[in-house]
Design a protein around this motif. Structure first.
Motif, PDB file in Angstrom:
ATOM      1  N   LYS A 219      62.019  62.798  36.920  1.00 61.34           N
ATOM      2  CA  LYS A 219      62.975  63.859  36.582  1.00 61.34           C
ATOM      3  C   LYS A 219      63.603  63.593  35.218  1.00 61.34           C
ATOM      4  O   LYS A 219      63.595  64.445  34.330  1.00 61.34           O
TER       5      LYS A 219
ATOM      6  N   SER B  14      60.233  69.635  38.980  1.00 65.98           N
ATOM      7  CA  SER B  14      60.598  69.689  40.393  1.00 65.98           C
ATOM      8  C   SER B  14      61.239  71.022  40.749  1.00 65.98           C
ATOM      9  O   SER B  14      61.827  71.170  41.805  1.00 65.98           O
TER      10      SER B  14
ATOM     11  N   GLU C  24      58.967  64.828  44.368  1.00 62.17           N
ATOM     12  CA  GLU C  24      59.824  63.638  44.420  1.00 62.17           C
ATOM     13  C   GLU C  24      60.425  63.422  45.801  1.00 62.17           C
ATOM     14  O   GLU C  24      60.583  62.291  46.254  1.00 62.17           O
TER      15      GLU C  24
ATOM     16  N   GLU D 197      58.325  70.153  45.005  1.00 64.38           N
ATOM     17  CA  GLU D 197      59.282  69.051  45.120  1.00 64.38           C
ATOM     18  C   GLU D 197      58.570  67.774  45.549  1.00 64.38           C
ATOM     19  O   GLU D 197      58.758  67.285  46.650  1.00 64.38           O
TER      20      GLU D 197
ATOM     21  N   SER E 294      54.444  64.911  39.172  1.00 61.03           N
ATOM     22  CA  SER E 294      55.831  65.338  39.231  1.00 61.03           C
ATOM     23  C   SER E 294      56.407  65.501  37.825  1.00 61.03           C
ATOM     24  O   SER E 294      57.165  66.430  37.546  1.00 61.03           O
TER      25      SER E 294
END
Ligand SMILES: Cc1cc2nc3c(=O)[nH]c(=O)nc-3n(C[C@H](O)[C@H](O)[C@H](O)COP(=O)(O)O)c2cc1C
Ligand code: SF4
Length: 697
Positions: A547, A464, A470, A468, A459
């Protein structure tokens, strides 16, 4: 208004009532074989899971209407003879038994090259057929062979075949058909002025180009009457700009609007809308594909009415809603549409139905979960494109059941056992989730203070934006909690720790171990010790999450301006992409003849194109590599080169830890090793192994 009220509201397509507005569109899972005449367990299991989940309408993937010229894969069913009807009837009966209507999709792969994506057993040996002999060379599309022009009697024969197939569909009990005139199949090939350069009755102006498609619609109507619904899947426009072909030469939005009106006039009951990109097959149905690794042109350059926001989520929806303005029959949007976007669009009256393909593959129970207020329990699709893999049996990266030949739901256990799982990466979490959902008493140990394992790193590197991961990680964590798995973080469970728990079953999913490749000079100071770096990263990932760490890494990346990546496989390429996006000047050194091995063909080509645009230096077929002061020296077939860089990053090789089985053998009744711990591979392998093992214990 209740959440998702419109999405869950019944609707009608012609005479057919759907219990909600969610459609499973036609998608070739290729679980069939052309020789079959009955329903096989894998197809049954897949469609049963989909209908059980509460979808409103299932469009079954297209069987071959015109054998062999109309197909390209042997792993499809056939419908060119009455003997195939019974097998389809079994499937339709199954779908109906869950109170869900079923349409059969029909298409014709005529213009496609004979071997689209390395099918080991090409179905068609002769030249492809098309409206006109036009080929386009693009590795990322299916038109590299010059097709033969169809004669008028041949076109009429194909109309007859479509009509017969529709009759057989009704004999099998289907409630309607979906004619696929989208993508770059034969019917689109006739509609488009770029491909169709004929001057006879089936070419020329739009009326001529639409004659073939309308001929099929009329013939089906004539034979099956007004009551039998017909849906048409249509390209809302075709663009050539990826290859520098002016859009004016292609099927324009204004023409698609006229075709939609003609279809309505001909008695078509619904239109599903996509787009078509010459030179990039996948972009026509996965709207996010064109955004990877970055947009090839400025966002405002998208053809009207394509909406580029949210990396493709609004793209086909905006085109579908523009078409809806000119017809009064239901319009279906398809392409990376999530439930919220769908609900908003339905509330605004922008479209009437929403097709969700991957969302339902990832979680067939999505409609039921929306209806019962359990939206947060939906397993999200990560848009990884794994389901396009031409592997012998298609799998889904997040749904470990996809591809099974038995019912997907997990069965409760007869005897509750104590299960210990070592490792909180994808394999361990999925095994723990499924084992606990079945009723076992499960404890999971993770040595880091954070769950996720290889998914966290993936990730971080991939970001992202498109994939995706996460969201999926969040889903797994929530489900572990709900299923009552006891998660112990920051503890490396040793054999005595495990033995004290005296588990019935021990699942070792401790991941692989990174090792630096053996290269001369690997210990020099400008070489990044990636094995150690990965360990440190896990610490930071625990603190910041992927992120935030990705954002921080833009400013804190401890690498100089010029970086050499040693190793150009999938991981090396994705790392290079990350570095380029972080502003580094990158060179890739690879001993194989090509880089990007292990990537899906279309994503690999898009990434190679990105590397070319960004000036990434790629050295392949390198015979010898030596890390020297100031950079790397290589020897290939042509001579010795010196590459200058502040840092050299060797892509680590991952090794299994399967010897752990022996270490823990005496601690539990049964000991299993799964995931990267058994053999370092992809997340899809980890998930499917974890899932499948936990179903059996
Ligand atoms: C494995 C796979 C096979 C597909 N095969 C077909 C097909 O045979 N016919 C078709 O119209 N679309 C096909 N599609 C496209 C889907 O119908 C759909 O348009 C696409 O997945 C985008 O929707 P989504 O974002 O909801 O997944 C396929 C998609 C996938 C993933
Ligand atoms: S998670 Fe990946 S494999 Fe599964 S449906 Fe989504 S794109 Fe396909």
């Amino acid at each position: 208004m209740r959440a998702f009220e419109r999405l869950l509201q019944p609707g009608f397509i012609g005479t057919v009532r759907t219990r909600n507005r969610i459609v499973k569109p036609g998608a070739a899972m290729l679980y069939w074989h052309e020789d079959e005449t009955s329903l096989n367990p894998r197809v049954r299991a897949f469609y049963e899971a989909i209908v059980k989940g509460g979808v409103g309408l299932v469009i079954v993937e297209a069987p071959i209407v015109d054998y062999p010229l109309g197909g390209r894969w042997r792993r499809r069913y056939r419908i060119d003879d009455d003997r195939y009807v019974d097998g389809l009837r079994e499937l339709v009966d199954l779908i109906h038994s869950y109170d869900c209507p079923a349409f059969m999709q029909m298409n014709h792969d005529g213009p496609w090259q004979t071997q689209p994506w390395g099918d080991p057993e090409p179905l068609v040996k002769e030249r492809p057929i098309a409206s006109y002999p036009v080929s386009v060379s693009s590795e990322n599309d299916f038109h590299n062979e010059l097709p033969r022009q169809l004669e008028e009697p041949e076109i009429e024969a194909i109309i007859e075949k479509f009509a017969r197939a529709a009759e057989r569909a009704r004999m099998a009990g289907f409630d309607g058909v979906d004619i696929n005139a989208a993508s770059s199949h034969l019917l689109h090939n006739f509609l488009s002025p770029f491909w169709n350069r004929r001057r006879d009755a089936y070419g020329g102006d739009l009326k001529g180009r639409a004659r073939f498609l309308l001929g099929i619609v009329h013939e089906i109507r004539r034979r099956l009457g007004r009551e039998f619904p017909i849906c048409v899947t249509l390209n809302g426009f075709e663009s050539g700009r990826l290859l520098g072909i002016p859009d004016e030469e292609c099927l324009k939005f204004e023409e698609a609007v006229e075709i939609a009106k003609m279809l309505e006039g001909a008695g078509v009951d619904a239109i599903q809308v996509r787009t078509q990109w010459i030179g990039y097959h996948v972009a026509g149905f996965f709207p996010e594909a064109i955004f990877y690794p970055e947009l090839p042109f400025y966002p405002t350059a998208f053809p009207y009415p394509y909406d580029f926001r949210r990396r493709g989520s609004f793209a086909h929806l905006s085109v579908a809603s523009a078409i809806k303005k000119v017809v009064s029959i239901p319009v279906i949007a398809v392409g990376k549409i999530d439930p919220e976007t769908a609900e908003n669009a339905l509330r605004k009256g922008a479209v009437d139905f929403v097709s969700m393909n991957r969302a339902l593959i990832a979680d067939p129970d999505l409609p039921k979960k929306l209806a019962s207020g359990e939206k947060t329990r939906i397993r999200p699709c990560t848009h990884c494109h794994t389901c396009l893999d031409p592997a012998p049996v298609k799998r889904c990266r997040v749904n470990g059941a996809v591809g099974l030949d038995e019912p997907y739901e997990v069965r409760p256990v007869l005897r509750r056992k104590r299960v210990v799982v070592l490792g909180g990466g994808p394999a361990g979490m999925e095994a723990a989730r499924v084992a606990a959902a079945r009723g076992h008493d499960v404890v999971l140990y993770e040595r880091w203070r954070v769950l996720g394992g290889s998914m966290l790193l993936a990730s971080l590197i991939k970001g992202s934006g498109i994939e995706e991961l996460e969201g999926f990680l969040g889903y797994l964590k929530r489900e572990l909690r709900i299923a009552g798995v006891k998660v112990v973080l920051g503890v490396e469970a040793t054999p005595p720790v495990v033995a004290r728990l005296s588990p019935d079953e021990l699942i070792i999913a401790a991941g692989g171990v990174p090792h630096l490749p053996e290269v001369k000079g690997i210990r020099m100071p400008h070489v990044v010790d990636t094995a150690r770096l990965l360990t440190n990263l896990m610490r930071y990932l625990g603190l910041f999450g992927p992120k935030l760490l990705r954002v921080l890494s833009r400013y804190l990346l401890p690498f100089g301006e010029r970086v050499i990546v040693l190793g150009g496989d999938k991981k090396g390429c994705q790392l290079s992409e990350f570095l380029v996006k972080a502003g580094r000047k990158v060179a890739i050194v690879e001993t194989e003849q090509e880089i990007g091995s292990g990537m899906f063909p279309h994503l690999r080509l898009a990434l190679l194109d990105f590397f070319r645009r960004k000036g990434v230096e790629v050295l392949t077929g390198v015979r010898e590599v030596e890390i020297v002061n100031g950079g790397v020296a290589t020897l290939d077939g042509q001579g010795r080169r010196f590459l200058y860089a502040q840092h050299v990053i060797p892509v680590p090789k991952w090794k299994s830890q399967k010897e752990l089985r022996q270490t823990f053998l005496s601690t539990a009744g049964e000991v299993y090793v799964i995931g990267d711990c058994l053999e370092p591979r992809e997340i899809v392998d980890a998930i499917s192994e974890g899932h499948r093992l936990a179903r059996t214990i």
